[in-house]
Design a protein around this motif. Structure first.
Motif, PDB file in Angstrom:
ATOM      1  N   UNK A  57       0.812  -1.180   0.088  1.00  0.00           N
ATOM      2  CA  UNK A  57       0.208  -0.059   0.013  1.00  0.00           C
ATOM      3  C   UNK A  57       0.941   1.109   0.006  1.00  0.00           C
ATOM      4  N   UNK A  58       0.279   2.217  -0.435  1.00  0.00           N
ATOM      5  CA  UNK A  58       1.089   3.557  -0.337  1.00  0.00           C
ATOM      6  C   UNK A  58       1.409   3.868   1.089  1.00  0.00           C
ATOM      7  N   UNK A  59       2.943   4.325   0.829  1.00  0.00           N
ATOM      8  CA  UNK A  59       3.290   4.748   2.196  1.00  0.00           C
ATOM      9  C   UNK A  59       4.361   3.476   2.890  1.00  0.00           C
ATOM     10  N   UNK A  60       4.262   2.554   2.156  1.00  0.00           N
ATOM     11  CA  UNK A  60       5.293   1.399   2.761  1.00  0.00           C
ATOM     12  C   UNK A  60       6.642   1.673   2.522  1.00  0.00           C
ATOM     13  N   UNK A  61       7.505   1.004   3.278  1.00  0.00           N
ATOM     14  CA  UNK A  61       9.022   1.565   3.137  1.00  0.00           C
ATOM     15  C   UNK A  61       9.577   0.641   2.062  1.00  0.00           C
ATOM     16  N   UNK A  62       9.101  -0.464   1.802  1.00  0.00           N
ATOM     17  CA  UNK A  62       9.394  -1.390   0.676  1.00  0.00           C
ATOM     18  C   UNK A  62       8.179  -1.460  -0.476  1.00  0.00           C
ATOM     19  N   UNK A  63       8.427  -1.717  -1.548  1.00  0.00           N
ATOM     20  CA  UNK A  63       7.793  -2.157  -2.740  1.00  0.00           C
ATOM     21  C   UNK A  63       7.595  -3.547  -2.923  1.00  0.00           C
ATOM     22  N   UNK A 125      -6.373  -3.180  -0.104  1.00  0.00           N
ATOM     23  CA  UNK A 125      -6.936  -3.513   1.308  1.00  0.00           C
ATOM     24  C   UNK A 125      -6.134  -2.697   2.519  1.00  0.00           C
ATOM     25  N   UNK A 126      -4.904  -2.176   2.250  1.00  0.00           N
ATOM     26  CA  UNK A 126      -4.142  -1.309   3.233  1.00  0.00           C
ATOM     27  C   UNK A 126      -4.379  -0.187   3.165  1.00  0.00           C
ATOM     28  N   UNK A 127      -5.449   0.517   2.478  1.00  0.00           N
ATOM     29  CA  UNK A 127      -5.791   1.967   2.486  1.00  0.00           C
ATOM     30  C   UNK A 127      -7.124   1.885   3.259  1.00  0.00           C
TER      31      UNK A 127
END
Length: 246
Positions: A57-63, A125-127
């Motif tokens: 999700x946006x804002x994650x430290x890793x892609x 789902x992570x937003x």
């Protein structure tokens, strides 16, 4: 012209011999859940690149990317072999309109996928937006084998965090699996078995997103249209939002 970020592999999780999740550390960048970028490797045969949806999700430290290895493919077998510390490049900016902002309001939201097509939905789902907009969210994942059902722990955590709001329905077509349906998606929709298993209706008050195998998308779209749903376009809002995943 696309810009490129240099990334470093932090994890390569193999779900089975031909399915893996690649995590890549990069400088922070903005994107919308559901969008994709290109991964690129420089090889002796030249630069190889291909589009993959972001699972994180946006804002994650890793892609993060969910990748199916194509035996005759040039890039995916190389990505599968990457180890922690290896370099990979990621294109900028992220692209695509398979995002919640493009989906009208509805009584429920069906997130229908096959194979690695579940990737964009995991990002959604992570937003907060997803949970705020739709009272009932139905995540459908159609695969051939049980081993293809990736991210079940993450999905279960979402169900625990939002009790009663998310229904997860796996479909496994080549193996028996408790709790899974076993027929093709269009057949399940025509018969009403899918709706019954999920305890939700599919009507012209529903919103449906489709992502995965082109044949699945084509045939499922026809089944949905038989129930009165229409393709969602900017100029003519409807019910069916499609991502041609490959």
């Amino acid at each position: 012209m696309a810009q490129w970020l240099s990334g470093i592999v932090t994890e390569n999780q193999h779900w089975h011999a031909n399915l893996f999740s690649l995590k890549v550390k990069t400088p922070a960048f903005n994107f919308t859940a559901g969008q994709f970028v290109r991964l690129a490797l420089n090889t002796t045969d030249g630069r190889l690149q291909r589009a993959y949806s972001l699972v994180n999700s946006p804002g994650s430290a890793e892609q993060e990317f969910l990748v199916s290895t194509v035996a005759e493919g040039k890039l995916s077998p190389l990505l599968q072999q990457l180890k922690m510390g290896d370099a990979v490049e990621i294109s900028q900016p992220a692209s695509g309109f398979f995002v919640l902002d493009e989906v009208p309001a509805g009584d429920n939201l069906w997130l229908i996928s096959s194979g690695t097509g579940i990737g964009p939905y995991l990002s959604m789902l992570g937003t907060h937006q997803l949970w705020q907009r739709f009272a009932h969210i139905i995540l459908i994942h159609s695969v051939r084998t049980v081993a293809d059902l990736a991210y079940r722990e993450f999905i279960a955590n979402c169900q625990h965090q939002y009790p009663g709001q998310l229904h997860y329905q796996p479909i496994v077509t080549r193996e028996a699996h408790s709790g899974a349906l076993d027929k093709r998606l269009p057949e399940l929709i025509y018969s009403g078995e899918l709706q019954s298993a999920c305890q939700q209706n599919i009507s012209n008050r529903s919103q449906v997103m489709l992502c995965g195998n082109p044949e699945m998308i084509k045939d499922t779209k026809v089944a949905l249209e038989s129930l009165g749903l229409t393709k969602n376009l900017r100029r003519t809002p409807g019910n069916i939002t499609v991502e041609q995943y490959w």
